[in-house]
Motif scaffolding. Structure first.
Motif, mmCIF file in Angstrom:
data_model
loop_
_atom_site.group_PDB
_atom_site.id
_atom_site.type_symbol
_atom_site.label_atom_id
_atom_site.label_comp_id
_atom_site.label_asym_id
_atom_site.label_seq_id
_atom_site.Cartn_x
_atom_site.Cartn_y
_atom_site.Cartn_z
ATOM 1 N N ASP A 106 12.834 14.053 13.912
ATOM 2 C CA ASP A 106 13.102 12.617 13.470
ATOM 3 C C ASP A 106 12.010 12.230 12.839
ATOM 4 O O ASP A 106 12.408 11.287 11.945
ATOM 5 C CB ASP A 106 13.444 11.694 15.004
ATOM 6 C CG ASP A 106 15.114 12.196 15.171
ATOM 7 O OD1 ASP A 106 15.529 13.117 14.971
ATOM 8 O OD2 ASP A 106 15.659 11.753 16.254
ATOM 9 N N PHE A 107 10.920 12.559 12.971
ATOM 10 C CA PHE A 107 9.496 11.603 12.177
ATOM 11 C C PHE A 107 8.277 12.610 13.144
ATOM 12 O O PHE A 107 8.176 13.390 14.096
ATOM 13 C CB PHE A 107 9.208 9.960 13.301
ATOM 14 C CG PHE A 107 8.849 10.150 14.906
ATOM 15 C CD1 PHE A 107 7.990 9.716 15.026
ATOM 16 C CD2 PHE A 107 10.037 9.854 15.428
ATOM 17 C CE1 PHE A 107 7.669 10.171 16.655
ATOM 18 C CE2 PHE A 107 9.559 9.620 17.015
ATOM 19 C CZ PHE A 107 8.352 9.997 17.428
ATOM 20 N N THR A 136 8.760 9.458 8.847
ATOM 21 C CA THR A 136 9.727 8.853 9.276
ATOM 22 C C THR A 136 10.653 9.237 8.380
ATOM 23 O O THR A 136 10.734 9.297 6.408
ATOM 24 C CB THR A 136 10.628 7.739 9.297
ATOM 25 O OG1 THR A 136 10.123 6.506 8.518
ATOM 26 C CG2 THR A 136 8.972 7.220 10.539
ATOM 27 N N ASN A 137 12.226 9.240 8.308
ATOM 28 C CA ASN A 137 13.409 9.645 7.748
ATOM 29 C C ASN A 137 14.642 8.635 8.045
ATOM 30 O O ASN A 137 14.880 9.672 9.266
ATOM 31 C CB ASN A 137 14.021 11.589 7.755
ATOM 32 C CG ASN A 137 15.118 11.373 6.775
ATOM 33 O OD1 ASN A 137 15.555 10.921 6.126
ATOM 34 N ND2 ASN A 137 15.439 12.764 6.320
ATOM 35 N N ASP A 138 15.033 7.516 8.002
ATOM 36 C CA ASP A 138 15.952 7.038 8.625
ATOM 37 C C ASP A 138 17.516 7.660 8.323
ATOM 38 O O ASP A 138 18.363 7.588 8.644
ATOM 39 C CB ASP A 138 16.229 5.779 8.103
ATOM 40 C CG ASP A 138 15.457 4.238 8.270
ATOM 41 O OD1 ASP A 138 13.834 5.138 9.145
ATOM 42 O OD2 ASP A 138 15.081 3.631 7.537
ATOM 43 N N ASN A 140 17.443 10.786 9.971
ATOM 44 C CA ASN A 140 18.511 11.452 11.546
ATOM 45 C C ASN A 140 18.442 10.384 11.627
ATOM 46 O O ASN A 140 19.238 10.669 13.041
ATOM 47 C CB ASN A 140 16.977 12.045 11.247
ATOM 48 C CG ASN A 140 16.136 13.136 10.188
ATOM 49 O OD1 ASN A 140 17.341 14.032 9.890
ATOM 50 N ND2 ASN A 140 15.188 13.433 10.196
ATOM 51 N N SER A 141 17.273 9.605 12.261
ATOM 52 C CA SER A 141 17.444 8.489 12.761
ATOM 53 C C SER A 141 16.774 6.857 12.971
ATOM 54 O O SER A 141 15.813 7.181 12.608
ATOM 55 C CB SER A 141 17.862 8.624 14.477
ATOM 56 O OG SER A 141 17.659 7.814 15.095
ATOM 57 N N TYR A 142 17.552 5.996 12.393
ATOM 58 C CA TYR A 142 17.089 5.024 12.221
ATOM 59 C C TYR A 142 16.485 4.247 13.564
ATOM 60 O O TYR A 142 15.077 3.751 13.655
ATOM 61 C CB TYR A 142 18.245 3.755 11.913
ATOM 62 C CG TYR A 142 16.971 2.244 11.219
ATOM 63 C CD1 TYR A 142 15.838 1.719 10.165
ATOM 64 C CD2 TYR A 142 16.942 1.144 12.406
ATOM 65 C CE1 TYR A 142 15.951 0.918 10.510
ATOM 66 C CE2 TYR A 142 16.582 0.099 11.987
ATOM 67 C CZ TYR A 142 15.633 -0.306 11.622
ATOM 68 O OH TYR A 142 15.453 -1.542 11.006
ATOM 69 N N SER A 144 15.515 5.628 15.956
ATOM 70 C CA SER A 144 14.491 7.158 15.995
ATOM 71 C C SER A 144 12.908 6.544 15.341
ATOM 72 O O SER A 144 11.597 6.227 15.632
ATOM 73 C CB SER A 144 14.363 7.980 16.029
ATOM 74 O OG SER A 144 15.178 8.984 16.842
ATOM 75 N N SER A 145 12.864 5.737 14.029
ATOM 76 C CA SER A 145 11.634 5.029 13.311
ATOM 77 C C SER A 145 10.947 4.450 13.208
ATOM 78 O O SER A 145 10.172 4.598 13.504
ATOM 79 C CB SER A 145 12.552 5.029 11.289
ATOM 80 O OG SER A 145 12.653 6.666 10.981
ATOM 81 N N THR A 146 12.507 3.223 14.214
ATOM 82 C CA THR A 146 11.501 2.091 14.486
ATOM 83 C C THR A 146 10.526 2.352 15.446
ATOM 84 O O THR A 146 9.452 2.019 16.004
ATOM 85 C CB THR A 146 12.323 1.225 14.994
ATOM 86 O OG1 THR A 146 13.786 1.203 13.388
ATOM 87 C CG2 THR A 146 12.252 -0.008 15.341
ATOM 88 N N LYS A 149 6.849 3.613 15.423
ATOM 89 C CA LYS A 149 6.239 2.774 14.903
ATOM 90 C C LYS A 149 5.663 2.424 15.914
ATOM 91 O O LYS A 149 4.056 2.671 15.939
ATOM 92 C CB LYS A 149 7.211 1.746 13.783
ATOM 93 C CG LYS A 149 7.793 2.841 12.429
ATOM 94 C CD LYS A 149 8.244 1.194 11.704
ATOM 95 C CE LYS A 149 8.484 1.913 10.534
ATOM 96 N NZ LYS A 149 9.409 0.842 9.346
#
Length: 645
Positions: A106-107, A136-138, A140-142, A144-146, A149
C-alpha cells in the motif's frame, strides 16, 4: 378501542401470514445487521495494521565519520520490522515501484543512500537535513496512505530521538571535559591573579626605579658632556705641550753642553787663579828677597799690602772657581739627565696627547651614549609607568577572569556517566506526552459506536414503517380520539425499536466487547432515541405517506453527515454545521458519548431533553394529523396495505 388493543391488533396483522412474519423478522434484523456489522468491522482497525502490506527500501550506504561505521537507515528499517505494526517487505527500488503500482504494497518507505551521512553532517559546518522518502498510491487505499504519513512521521521522530540522544550525549561528555578544563583554567587564573598582583607591585617598584634611573642618567649625560668638553680641552693643551716639549730635549742638550763648557772654563779659571795665586806668592817671596836686597821695609810692606788683597782675592776666586767648576760639572750632569728626561717627557707628552685625543673621542662617545641612556631611561620610566598601569589592569582583569571562571565552573554541574546518559536521553526526547482522558472510548469501534447506534435506531424505525401502518384506519373511523390514535400508532414502532436497541446493545457489550461506563443510562438514551425517531418517522409517514418515507431517507442521509459522529462537527461547512444543531441525531450521538465514555452526565441530560422535545412535538403533530383524518379522508388513506389488514 384502547391503545393496547390497537397494539395487539397491529402485531397480529404483521404476523398473520408467513410472508408477514418473514418480512417482520427481516426488517427487525436490519438495524442489528447494520449496527453490528459496522461496529464489528470498525472495532479495532488500528490493531490489525499488521496485515497491511508495506514496503521498505534501504539504500543507505552508512557513515563512518566518527570512526565507527553506522547505518541509521538499516537500524530504522529493522526497528520497523521488529515493531510489526505493518506487514513489512524489504524490497529493491524497482520492486517497490512495481508492487506499489499493482497493489502488492500500500505504501513504500525509502531510506536514501545518504541518510546516515546526512544525519552525521549535523555536527559539521555543512549540515544537510536527512530525508525519508514516502511513496503512496491512493488507488490502493487512501486511508493507508494517510496512515503511512503518520508512520513515517513516527519513524522520523524515532530517528530524530536517537540522533538527538547521541548528539546530546556527545555534547554532555564534551561539556564534562570542558568543565575539567575550566577547573584547570580557574586554578590557572587564580595563579595568574596572584602573579599579576606580584607583577603589579614589581611594576610599581620598577616605575620608581626607572624614574630614578632617568634622573641619574640625565645627570650622567650632563657630566659626560662636561667630561667630553674637558677631555677636548686637555687634548688641545697636551697637543700644545707636546709641540712645545718637542724642543726641550734639544735645549736640555744645549744646556748640558754649555754646562760642560762652563765647567771646563771654570776649571781653567781655577787653574789660572791658582797660577795667579802662586804668582802672587812668588811676588811676595820676591819682595821679601828684594827687601833682603835692599829695599826698604816700608816699600816692601807697601808692596805686600798691595799684593796681599789680590792674593787673597785670587785665593778666594780660585776656591770659588773650583766650586763653580764642581757645580758646573753637576749642572752639566743634571742637564744631561734633564735632556734625557726631556726626551722622555716629550715622548710621554706625545703619548698623553694621543691618549687625550682618544679620551676626548671616548668621552664624546660616552656623552652621546649617556645622552641616549638618558633618553632611554626616560622612555623606560614612561614605559615602566605604563607597565605599572597595565599590570594594575592585568591584576584587575585576572581577578575578574578568576571570578568569572569560578562562576562559570559553578554553573556547569559535575555529572557522572550515568547521569549524562539520562540527560542525553531527556534531551533527545525532551517531551513525553501523558494522556489524561476525562472520558475515553478505548477503541476505534467504540469511538464510532454512538453514531452507528443512532443510525441503527433511525434505520430500524425507517424499516419498520415499510410494513407498519402509521395510523389505524379502523381506529380513525371508530374511535375518533386523535391523541389515543397517535399514541397507538407510535407505541408499536417504539416498542419494536426498543427491542432492536436492546438487542444491539447486548451485541455491542457482549460479543464485540465495547466497554460502557454507564450501561443503564446508555440503555435509557438508546430507548429514548428509538422512541423519538419512531415518533418523527410516524409523523412523516402519517402526514405525507410515501413522500414522508422518502423524506425519512433524506433526513437519515443528512444526519449521517451532520451528526459529527466521525469528525468534529466544527469541521463541517457553515450550512451543514448549522443543520447539526437543528436535527435530533446530533443530540443522540452526543448523549451516547457522555454515558458510554463516562463524560458529563449533565450534558447527557440536556441532550435527552432535546430528544424529548422532538418526541413530544412529533407526537403532537401526529395527533393533529389524526384529528384531520377523523374529519375527512384522502384517496391515499383508502388504499389497502400491501400486507393486508
Amino acid at each position: 378501542m384502547t391503545i393496547l388493543t390497537l397494539l395487539r391488533t397491529e402485531l397480529r396483522r404483521l404476523t398473520s401470514t408467513r410472508l408477514g412474519v418473514l418480512a417482520f423478522v427481516a426488517l427487525m434484523a436490519v438495524p442489528l445487521l447494520y449496527g453490528g456489522m459496522y461496529l464489528w468491522g470498525n472495532l479495532d482497525p488500528y490493531g490489525r495494521f499488521s496485515s497491511v502490506p508495506a514496503g521498505i527500501v534501504v539504500a543507505d550506504a552508512g557513515d563512518s565519520t566518527g570512526g565507527t561505521a553506522v547505518n541509521r537507515g538499516r537500524d530504522a528499517a529493522d526497528a520497523l520490522v521488529d515493531d510489526g505494526s505493518f506487514d513489512w517487505h524489504e524490497l529493491t527500488a524497482a520492486e517497490a515501484k512495481r508492487q506499489l503500482a499493482d497493489g502488492g504494497v500500500d505504501f513504500v518507505v525509502t531510506f536514501p543512500a545518504t541518510f546516515s551521512a546526512d544525519l552525521a553532517s549535523a555536527g559539521t559546518t555543512d549540515p544537510t537535513k536527512a530525508r525519508i522518502d514516502l511513496a503512496t498510491n491512493d488507488a490502493n487505499s487512501y486511508l493507508s496512505s494517510t496512515i503511512a504519513k503518520s508512520v513515517t512521521a513516527e519513524v522520523r521522530d524515532r530517528v530524530a530521538e536517537q540522533v538527538g540522544t547521541t548528539a546530546a550525549k556527545r555534547f554532555l561528555v564534551s561539556l564534562s571535559t570542558i568543565r575539567g578544563d575550566l577547573s584547570d583554567a580557574a586554578d590557572g587564573a587564580s595563579s595568574l591573579a596572584d602573579g599579576a598582583g606580584t607583577a603589579a607591585d614589581g611594576a610599581k617598584r620598577l616605575a620608581s626605579g626607572t624614574a630614578s634611573l632617568s634622573t641619574g642618567a640625565a645627570s650622567a649625560a650632563s657630566g659626560a658632556a662636561s667630561a667630553a668638553s674637558g677631555a677636548s680641552s686637555l687634548a688641545s693643551g697636551l697637543d700644545t705641550l707636546a709641540s712645545r716639549s718637542a724642543g726641550l730635549p734639544s735645549g736640555a742638550s744645549s744646556v748640558a753642553d754649555g754646562a760642560k763648557r762652563v765647567a771646563s772654563g771654570n776649571a781653567e779659571l781655577a787653574d789660572a787663579l791658582r797660577t795667579a795665586s802662586r804668582s802672587t806668592a812668588a811676588g811676595t817671596a820676591l819682595a821679601r828677597r828684594l827687601a833682603a836686597d835692599g829695599l826698604s821695609e816700608a816699600q816692601i810692606q807697601q808692596a805686600l799690602a798691595v799684593l796681599q788683597p789680590g792674593q787673597q782675592a785670587l785665593a778666594r776666586a780660585a776656591s770659588s772657581a773650583d766650586t763653580l767648576a764642581t757645580g758646573a760639572s753637576k749642572v752639566a750632569g743634571g742637564a744631561a739627565e734633564v735632556a734625557t728626561g726631556a726626551t722622555q717627557v716629550a715622548a710621554s707628552t706625545k703619548r698623553a696627547a694621543s691618549g687625550a685625543d682618544t679620551l676626548a673621542a671616548g668621552t664624546r662617545s660616552l656623552a652621546s651614549g649617556t645622552a641616549r641612556l638618558a633618553s632611554g631611561a626616560e622612555s623606560a620610566a614612561s614605559g615602566s609607568s605604563s607597565l605599572a598601569a597595565g599590570t594594575a589592569k592585568l591584576r584587575t582583569g585576572a581577578d575578574s577572569l578568576r571570578s568569572g571562571l569560578s562562576k562559570g565552573l559553578a554553573r556547569i554541574p559535575a555529572t557522572t556517566a550515568q547521569q549524562r546518559t539520562a540527560q542525553a536521553s531527556a534531551l533527545g526526547d525532551p517531551v513525553a506526552v501523558r494522556t489524561s482522558d476525562t472520558a475515553s472510548a478505548g477503541t476505534y469501534g467504540a469511538g464510532l459506536a454512538p453514531l452507528f447506534l443512532s443510525l441503527s435506531a433511525w434505520i430500524g424505525s425507517y424499516a419498520l414503517f415499510l410494513i407498519l401502518r402509521p395510523l389505524s384506519r379502523r381506529a380513525i373511523t371508530a374511535v375518533r380520539q386523535p391523541i389515543r390514535i397517535a399514541l397507538a400508532g407510535w407505541l408499536t414502532p417504539a416498542l419494536l425499536g426498543a427491542a432492536q436497541m436492546l438487542a444491539l446493545f447486548l451485541i455491542a457489550v457482549g460479543p464485540l466487547g465495547i466497554a460502557v461506563v454507564h450501561p443503564v443510562a446508555t440503555m435509557g438514551v438508546l430507548l429514548l432515541t428509538a422512541a423519538t425517531f419512531a415518533a418523527i418517522l410516524l409523523l412523516l409517514n402519517a402526514a405525507l405517506g410515501s413522500v414522508g418515507q422518502f423524506l425519512g431517507l433524506i433526513l437519515m442521509l443528512v444526519q449521517l453527515v451532520t451528526a459529527g459522529g466521525t469528525f468534529p462537527w466544527q469541521t463541517l461547512p457553515g450550512p451543514l454545521a448549522a443543520i447539526h444543531h437543528a436535527l435530533p441525531m446530533a443530540y443522540a450521538v452526543d448523549a451516547l458519548r457522555q454515558v458510554m465514555y463516562g463524560g458529563d452526565l449533565a450534558l447527557a441530560w440536556g441532550d435527552a431533553g432535546v430528544l424529548a422535545i422532538w418526541l413530544v412535538v412529533a407526537l403532537a403533530l401526529t395527533a393533529a394529523v389524526a384529528a384531520r383524518m377523523t374529519r375527512h379522508r384522502t384517496l391515499r388513506d383508502l388504499q389497502p396495505s400491501l400486507l393486508g389488514g
